[in-house]
Scaffold this active site. Sequence first.
Site, PDB file in Angstrom:
ATOM      1  N   SER A 136      18.432  22.205  -3.846  1.00 12.42           N
ATOM      2  CA  SER A 136      18.650  21.784  -2.478  1.00 12.42           C
ATOM      3  C   SER A 136      19.909  22.438  -1.929  1.00 12.42           C
ATOM      4  O   SER A 136      20.829  22.783  -2.690  1.00 12.42           O
ATOM      5  CB  SER A 136      18.812  20.259  -2.419  1.00 12.42           C
ATOM      6  OG  SER A 136      19.277  19.822  -1.161  1.00 12.42           O
ATOM      7  N   TYR A 149      23.036  12.359  -4.820  1.00 14.22           N
ATOM      8  CA  TYR A 149      22.060  13.437  -4.663  1.00 14.22           C
ATOM      9  C   TYR A 149      22.741  14.801  -4.753  1.00 14.22           C
ATOM     10  O   TYR A 149      22.279  15.699  -5.470  1.00 14.22           O
ATOM     11  CB  TYR A 149      21.333  13.280  -3.326  1.00 14.22           C
ATOM     12  CG  TYR A 149      20.217  14.282  -3.118  1.00 14.22           C
ATOM     13  CD1 TYR A 149      19.024  14.162  -3.819  1.00 14.22           C
ATOM     14  CD2 TYR A 149      20.360  15.329  -2.210  1.00 14.22           C
ATOM     15  CE1 TYR A 149      17.993  15.077  -3.628  1.00 14.22           C
ATOM     16  CE2 TYR A 149      19.339  16.240  -2.011  1.00 14.22           C
ATOM     17  CZ  TYR A 149      18.155  16.107  -2.724  1.00 14.22           C
ATOM     18  OH  TYR A 149      17.142  17.012  -2.537  1.00 14.22           O
ATOM     19  N   LYS A 153      22.037  17.691  -7.663  1.00 11.63           N
ATOM     20  CA  LYS A 153      21.536  19.028  -7.346  1.00 11.63           C
ATOM     21  C   LYS A 153      22.567  20.102  -7.689  1.00 11.63           C
ATOM     22  O   LYS A 153      22.208  21.210  -8.107  1.00 11.63           O
ATOM     23  CB  LYS A 153      21.137  19.104  -5.872  1.00 11.63           C
ATOM     24  CG  LYS A 153      19.904  18.278  -5.529  1.00 11.63           C
ATOM     25  CD  LYS A 153      18.672  18.735  -6.294  1.00 11.63           C
ATOM     26  CE  LYS A 153      17.404  18.031  -5.812  1.00 11.63           C
ATOM     27  NZ  LYS A 153      16.196  18.516  -6.515  1.00 11.63           N
TER      28      LYS A 153
END
Length: 244
Positions: A136, A149, A153
């Site tokens: 991402s 998150y 990532k």
Amino acid sequence: MTSQDFSGKSVLVTGAGKGIGRAVAIMLASRGAKVVALSRSEADLKSLEAEIGSRSIAVDLSDAAATREAAIAAMPVDYLVNCAGTTTLDSFVDVSAEDFDHLMAVNTRAPMIVSQEYARSRIGMNAAGSIVNVSSASATTGFADHAAYCASKGALDAMSRVMANELGRKGIRVNCVNPTITLTDMARKAWSDPEKAAPMMARMPLGRFIETDEVAEVVLFLLSERAAMVNGISMPVDSGFAIN
């Protein structure tokens, strides 16, 4: 073989039930691949199987033992796409240890485990291979309310570089694809309000968010022999978001 032809090849796709993973699975099947689909949802897997004739394995990727068992059951395959992912929305000071651990388990540890079993299988057969990890833009951007998150990532990108270094010496290439907002069904609902979307859209030089098929096209390119000397990169698929 070109990026348009995966005839005779088998590909394991995690997170194949929805979103980018489903788009990848469908595109691979349309270009001749036999797809082994991993997802937590049996209903999503059955729907995909009816559409493309994939082989399905239902697994909760937050469970390390179950993930390894599923990965072993999926082997052997020619290629691997680690696409499964999850997120939570919490400020840095509010994110719980439980949510942090869950995101690290699904977004980072599961790709590690599946890739380990894939690599062992390919090395055991003295065969080359290719792994694409769907990461991402969050790997390098500090999005507010996405602490866990972004961390997961960023760790996936870092781990992928180590994988590319070690596994490349065994003929197995490893690369990341790093999209920003991609219009899955969930994202279309989340960003349907133009006022809410405006600040993010202002950072998109090409003037729009990304379609799932546009990410899938890059995944297939990196898997294919057309990318035979591409190893260890994190490729933005982001409308130019990363340059702002």
